[in-house]
Design an enzyme around this catalytic site. Structure first.
Site, mmCIF file in Angstrom:
data_model
loop_
_atom_site.group_PDB
_atom_site.id
_atom_site.type_symbol
_atom_site.label_atom_id
_atom_site.label_comp_id
_atom_site.label_asym_id
_atom_site.label_seq_id
_atom_site.Cartn_x
_atom_site.Cartn_y
_atom_site.Cartn_z
ATOM 1 C CB SER A 128 -0.960 -0.036 1.192
ATOM 2 O OG SER A 128 -1.976 0.941 1.064
ATOM 3 C CG ASP A 199 -6.862 -2.522 -3.135
ATOM 4 O OD1 ASP A 199 -7.429 -1.806 -2.294
ATOM 5 O OD2 ASP A 199 -5.644 -2.738 -3.120
ATOM 6 C CG HIS A 232 -5.795 -2.432 0.652
ATOM 7 N ND1 HIS A 232 -5.111 -1.997 -0.465
ATOM 8 C CD2 HIS A 232 -5.196 -1.833 1.713
ATOM 9 C CE1 HIS A 232 -4.153 -1.168 -0.095
ATOM 10 N NE2 HIS A 232 -4.185 -1.061 1.231
#
Length: 257
Positions: A128, A199, A232
């Site tokens: 991320s 995501d 995610h």
């Protein structure tokens, strides 16, 4: 807690910010030490979360260094403090890049790698926001300098980004124009990017666009993997591909089964 500080500025002396980085958790290699990877966590996380996962991977010849980002006010949280490698308002291409924060974090990564033996291959990766910082480090390596012009001292052998994006995408291609050495370094740096189609935090299309921007800027040795239905977070399939890619690109003697 181990605290490291980094101070960055424009070079004019007008503005300087100091960032205090938290503890770096180290996973020692279980086999012959052949590579060291600095792994960067996501927004609001800490290094220990990833060190526990990375030590379970069948990669005995890698030393992992998992630093913790500074705690700072973050725009996306309305100015509330959180561990973050740089400040951000959102994950879109139109967001304003925090160049000072990016430079400080990239410099912290370089500092962590600077004491490794000369024979060890060096890499940076992350998840991320950590992936975004890793990709920024890739551009610093290729250009040979940070955004504000100071030399980038580390020769990276690989860069990994999971569920991330390129924070400097709007200006990257222009920065490479006329830089023959930068183009050569970019073309030979292996980059491995992974992103899930579901995501909900960093949209898959943003990760895909970032890969396209990197490729168009000259990063030819780039692999972008898409995982259908992945949100995610990481998956076993992604971990297997990551281990195989690192083993091949870093020339590791083999993985443990």
């Amino acid at each position: 807690m181990s605290i490291n500080t980094a101070s960055v500025g424009s070079g004019s002396g007008t503005t300087r910010r100091t960032f205090e980085f938290g503890r770096a958790h180290v996973v020692r290699p279980r086999g012959k030490h052949q590579a060291t990877i600095v792994w960067l966590h996501g927004l609001g996380d800490k290094g220990s979360s990833w060190s526990q996962l990375l030590e379970t991977l069948p990669l005995p010849n890698i030393k992992w260094i998992c630093p913790t980002a500074p705690s700072r006010p973050v725009k996306i949280f309305g100015g509330l403090p959180s561990t973050a490698w740089f400040d951000m308002g959102d994950t879109s291409e139109d967001t304003t890049d925090d160049w000072e924060g990016l430079d400080a974090s990239a410099a912290h990564v370089a500092n962590l790698l600077s004491t490794e033996p000369a024979s060890i291959k060096l890499a940076v990766g992350g998840f991320s926001m950590g992936a975004a910082t890793a990709l920024y480090s890739a551009t610093c390596h290729a250009l040979g300098q940070y955004w504000h012009g100071n030399p980038y001292p580390i020769n990276l052998s690989a860069v990994v980004g999971l569920s991330g994006w390129l924070p400097c995408s709007r200006t990257l291609k222009n920065r490479f124009e006329g830089s023959f050495e930068g183009a050569c370094r970019a073309a030979t740096l292996p980059i491995f990017l992974c992103h899930g189609t579901s995501d909900e935090v960093v949209p898959h299309q943003l990760g895909e666009k970032s890969a396209q921007v990197l490729s168009s800027a000259g990063f030819r040795n780039l692999t972008f993997r898409t995982y259908n239905g992945l949100g995610h977070y990481t998956s076993p399939e992604e971990s297997v591909e990551l281990c195989n890619w690192l083993t091949g690109r870093l020339g590791l003697e083999g993985s443990q089964t």
